[in-house]
Write a protein that holds these residues in place. Structure first.
Motif, PDB file in Angstrom:
ATOM      1  N   LEU A 180      44.080  32.741  51.362  1.00 55.13           N
ATOM      2  CA  LEU A 180      44.320  34.185  51.202  1.00 55.13           C
ATOM      3  C   LEU A 180      45.397  34.437  50.151  1.00 55.13           C
ATOM      4  CD1 LEU A 180      44.264  35.153  54.990  1.00 55.13           C
ATOM      5  CD2 LEU A 180      42.606  35.914  53.284  1.00 55.13           C
ATOM      6  N   ASP A 181      46.475  33.667  50.209  1.00 58.48           N
ATOM      7  CA  ASP A 181      47.548  33.823  49.221  1.00 58.48           C
ATOM      8  C   ASP A 181      47.059  33.483  47.813  1.00 58.48           C
ATOM      9  OD1 ASP A 181      49.467  34.639  51.064  1.00 58.48           O
ATOM     10  OD2 ASP A 181      50.143  32.600  51.486  1.00 58.48           O
ATOM     11  N   SER A 182      46.231  32.452  47.714  1.00 54.61           N
ATOM     12  CA  SER A 182      45.712  32.047  46.400  1.00 54.61           C
ATOM     13  C   SER A 182      44.829  33.130  45.801  1.00 54.61           C
ATOM     14  CB  SER A 182      44.923  30.740  46.529  1.00 54.61           C
ATOM     15  OG  SER A 182      45.761  29.672  46.889  1.00 54.61           O
ATOM     16  N   ILE A 183      44.017  33.770  46.631  1.00 57.28           N
ATOM     17  CA  ILE A 183      43.148  34.845  46.152  1.00 57.28           C
ATOM     18  C   ILE A 183      43.979  36.006  45.621  1.00 57.28           C
ATOM     19  CG2 ILE A 183      41.493  36.606  46.878  1.00 57.28           C
ATOM     20  CD1 ILE A 183      40.313  34.538  48.796  1.00 57.28           C
ATOM     21  N   VAL A 184      45.023  36.367  46.356  1.00 60.11           N
ATOM     22  CA  VAL A 184      45.882  37.479  45.930  1.00 60.11           C
ATOM     23  C   VAL A 184      46.570  37.137  44.608  1.00 60.11           C
ATOM     24  CG1 VAL A 184      47.909  38.854  46.518  1.00 60.11           C
ATOM     25  CG2 VAL A 184      46.216  38.331  48.277  1.00 60.11           C
ATOM     26  N   ARG A 185      47.091  35.927  44.493  1.00 62.34           N
ATOM     27  CA  ARG A 185      47.752  35.518  43.245  1.00 62.34           C
ATOM     28  C   ARG A 185      46.765  35.510  42.085  1.00 62.34           C
ATOM     29  NH1 ARG A 185      50.206  31.595  46.529  1.00 62.34           N
ATOM     30  NH2 ARG A 185      48.752  30.022  45.736  1.00 62.34           N
ATOM     31  N   SER A 186      45.565  34.994  42.318  1.00 65.88           N
ATOM     32  CA  SER A 186      44.558  34.904  41.257  1.00 65.88           C
ATOM     33  C   SER A 186      44.115  36.276  40.768  1.00 65.88           C
ATOM     34  CB  SER A 186      43.337  34.124  41.760  1.00 65.88           C
ATOM     35  OG  SER A 186      43.684  32.815  42.125  1.00 65.88           O
ATOM     36  N   SER A 187      44.156  37.262  41.645  1.00 61.72           N
ATOM     37  CA  SER A 187      43.712  38.609  41.274  1.00 61.72           C
ATOM     38  C   SER A 187      44.661  39.287  40.294  1.00 61.72           C
ATOM     39  CB  SER A 187      43.564  39.479  42.521  1.00 61.72           C
ATOM     40  OG  SER A 187      44.844  39.802  43.067  1.00 61.72           O
ATOM     41  N   GLY A 188      45.929  38.839  40.270  1.00 63.55           N
ATOM     42  CA  GLY A 188      46.908  39.456  39.378  1.00 63.55           C
ATOM     43  C   GLY A 188      47.380  40.821  39.832  1.00 63.55           C
ATOM     44  N   VAL A 189      47.246  41.137  41.100  1.00 62.18           N
ATOM     45  CA  VAL A 189      47.654  42.448  41.613  1.00 62.18           C
ATOM     46  C   VAL A 189      49.166  42.605  41.515  1.00 62.18           C
ATOM     47  CG1 VAL A 189      47.738  41.541  43.977  1.00 62.18           C
ATOM     48  CG2 VAL A 189      47.551  43.996  43.610  1.00 62.18           C
ATOM     49  N   GLY A 190      49.589  43.815  41.117  1.00 57.39           N
ATOM     50  CA  GLY A 190      51.006  44.107  40.971  1.00 57.39           C
ATOM     51  C   GLY A 190      51.411  45.350  41.737  1.00 57.39           C
ATOM     52  N   PRO A 191      52.700  45.680  41.730  1.00 57.25           N
ATOM     53  CA  PRO A 191      53.218  46.800  42.524  1.00 57.25           C
ATOM     54  C   PRO A 191      52.716  48.175  42.098  1.00 57.25           C
ATOM     55  CG  PRO A 191      54.916  45.910  41.069  1.00 57.25           C
ATOM     56  CD  PRO A 191      53.772  44.948  41.022  1.00 57.25           C
ATOM     57  N   GLY A 192      52.113  48.282  40.928  1.00 57.50           N
ATOM     58  CA  GLY A 192      51.603  49.578  40.492  1.00 57.50           C
ATOM     59  C   GLY A 192      50.107  49.742  40.661  1.00 57.50           C
ATOM     60  N   ASP A 193      49.444  48.757  41.264  1.00 50.78           N
ATOM     61  CA  ASP A 193      47.985  48.733  41.308  1.00 50.78           C
ATOM     62  C   ASP A 193      47.401  49.346  42.577  1.00 50.78           C
ATOM     63  OD1 ASP A 193      47.604  47.462  38.841  1.00 50.78           O
ATOM     64  OD2 ASP A 193      47.978  45.489  39.737  1.00 50.78           O
ATOM     65  N   THR A 194      46.243  49.979  42.394  1.00 48.13           N
ATOM     66  CA  THR A 194      45.398  50.404  43.513  1.00 48.13           C
ATOM     67  C   THR A 194      44.256  49.409  43.613  1.00 48.13           C
ATOM     68  OG1 THR A 194      45.926  52.756  43.280  1.00 48.13           O
ATOM     69  CG2 THR A 194      43.869  52.202  44.410  1.00 48.13           C
ATOM     70  N   VAL A 195      44.117  48.794  44.777  1.00 48.40           N
ATOM     71  CA  VAL A 195      43.119  47.732  44.973  1.00 48.40           C
ATOM     72  C   VAL A 195      41.981  48.256  45.843  1.00 48.40           C
ATOM     73  CG1 VAL A 195      42.697  45.413  45.873  1.00 48.40           C
ATOM     74  CG2 VAL A 195      44.895  45.959  44.803  1.00 48.40           C
ATOM     75  N   LEU A 196      40.763  47.999  45.411  1.00 46.43           N
ATOM     76  CA  LEU A 196      39.577  48.302  46.208  1.00 46.43           C
ATOM     77  C   LEU A 196      39.157  47.023  46.922  1.00 46.43           C
ATOM     78  CD1 LEU A 196      37.190  50.232  46.959  1.00 46.43           C
ATOM     79  CD2 LEU A 196      35.991  49.291  44.978  1.00 46.43           C
ATOM     80  N   GLU A 197      39.078  47.092  48.266  1.00 44.76           N
ATOM     81  CA  GLU A 197      38.638  45.944  49.054  1.00 44.76           C
ATOM     82  C   GLU A 197      37.361  46.320  49.799  1.00 44.76           C
ATOM     83  OE1 GLU A 197      40.107  42.763  52.480  1.00 44.76           O
ATOM     84  OE2 GLU A 197      41.259  44.597  52.157  1.00 44.76           O
ATOM     85  N   ILE A 198      36.325  45.530  49.618  1.00 47.98           N
ATOM     86  CA  ILE A 198      35.045  45.764  50.275  1.00 47.98           C
ATOM     87  C   ILE A 198      34.934  44.828  51.477  1.00 47.98           C
ATOM     88  CG2 ILE A 198      32.541  45.901  49.977  1.00 47.98           C
ATOM     89  CD1 ILE A 198      34.079  47.698  48.074  1.00 47.98           C
ATOM     90  N   GLY A 199      34.672  45.382  52.647  1.00 51.28           N
ATOM     91  CA  GLY A 199      34.520  44.560  53.843  1.00 51.28           C
ATOM     92  C   GLY A 199      35.807  43.884  54.275  1.00 51.28           C
TER      93      GLY A 199
END
Length: 380
Positions: free
Chosen positions: A79-98
């Motif tokens: 789970l941590d690796s997926i989040v890091r790989s996505s490059g998400v930052g403090p200013g981002d809005t993330v869409l999560e499906i399911g």
């Protein structure tokens, strides 16, 4: 079986221990929990308390349906690796499906500005709301309790999701051709599906899915994920891929492109010359094409009544149909692709061939029928 010595004291002790064991298992049976030997995966290399706790809570509280693709990722390191790989930052809005019960959601909420979670199962939504509330992250989460394929998505910067396997193809089609503007989509997919998506010309797995997605996007493989990291355990392993939309895409009519690739990849290992010599295909394209010199033959021949056998005689079809077939073959020869197989052609070569057909007035899309994008994303 427990063996007891014959002394009366030892017999009483063994009897007492047996009574305790029976009572213990009766209590466990009433609780609905599985026996100890089946409760945890003996092959689980992680052995961490987090995974065990998640398995206990989610298996005991919810019935998960494999038929709906409800496999929850429980390994915190993945789970941590997926989040890091996505490059998400403090200013981002993330869409999560399911999002399921929120294992990935909670990780995303810790680093993102906002998470929009789309979940169709109301039971999952209840658990997700409770878990997020317990962590004090309510204000950063928006939940849409609808079918992801049928609902409109709000604006978002990134997609990060463990996608239910059954909707992988139509969901990717919606993301890359839906007019959305986002940096990337980091998706956990069935490994076999991911391999088809990543395939290149000449690979045995190269198919129409890869051709269509790579027209508008770049795809990278991030990592593989063992099936043992999910609850319940699926039959296959998974892979994480990252999809980025191209800044520049070819100037092509997408309806024509989807219909053209469907024709070419109907039998991807058959030469294009063999495909475009089939009587049924010739008659079908003749009826679709904007040609005037062959109008006298349009309507005389129902393509559904024609055989796919390219060796059949053509004499009974009229000079117009035969001339049209010769025109198709002439275009293939001029492109140097008559003896080529679609499974070995690049998008550049396919685009060039489609442009030659269209310039000659030969069309592939039936404008009288609604566009079915999902059918064009089949992995043939």
């Amino acid at each position: 079986m427990l063996q007891c010595p014959k002394s009366s004291v030892n017999r009483l002790s063994c009897h007492f221990l047996l009574q305790l064991a029976v009572q213990f298992h009766q209590v466990r049976a009433k609780s609905g929990r599985p026996p100890f030997k089946n409760r945890y995966n003996e092959n689980d290399d992680n052995g961490d308390s987090f995974t065990r706790k998640v398995k206990e809570n989610q298996e005991d509280r919810l019935q998960l349906y494999k038929s709906r693709g409800q496999h929850l990722l429980t390994n915190p390191r993945i789970l941590d690796s997926i989040v890091r790989s996505s490059g998400v930052g403090p200013g981002d809005t993330v869409l999560e499906i399911g999002p399921g019960t929120g294992n990935l959601t909670l990780k995303l909420l810790q680093v993102a500005n906002k998470v929009v979670a789309v979940e169709v199962d109301k039971r999952m939504v209840e658990v997700l709301n409770k878990r997020v509330s317990e962590h004090g992250l309510d204000e950063k989460l928006t939940i849409i309790c609808k079918d992801a394929l049928k609902t409109d998505f709000p604006d978002f910067d990134l997609v990060v999701a463990n996608i239910p396997y059954g909707i992988s193809s139509p969901l990717i089609a919606k993301l890359v051709f839906g007019g959305f503007q986002f940096r990337s989509a980091t998706l956990l997919l069935q490994k076999e599906f991911a391999n088809r998506l990543l395939a290149n010309p000449g690979d045995s797995e190269f198919n129409r899915l890869a051709v269509n997605v790579k027209l508008v996007a770049e795809i990278d493989h991030i990592m593989n994920v063992s099936k043992r990291d999910f609850v319940p355990i699926p039959k296959v392993d998974s892979s994480v891929v990252k999809i980025r939309l191209k800044s520049e895409v070819p100037n092509v009519d997408l309806n024509e492109w989807w219909a053209f690739t469907k024709t070419c990849f109907g039998k991807k290992n058959k030469t294009l010359g063999a495909t475009f010599r089939q009587k049924k295909k010739v008659a079908e394209l003749l009826n679709l094409s904007k040609l005037t010199s062959f109008d006298e033959d349009i309507g005389k021949h129902n393509s559904c009544d024609l055989s796919d056998d390219e060796e059949d005689e053509w004499e009974d079809l009229g000079t117009g149909v035969k001339s049209f077939k010769e025109k198709l073959v002439e275009i293939l020869k001029s492109a140097g692709l008559e003896d080529k197989r679609p499974s070995k052609l690049s998008n550049k070569e396919l685009l060039y061939l489609l442009s030659l057909f269209n310039e000659a007035g030969i069309c592939f899309h039936d404008e009288s029928k609604p566009v079915d994008i999902n059918a064009s994303f089949a992995t043939s």
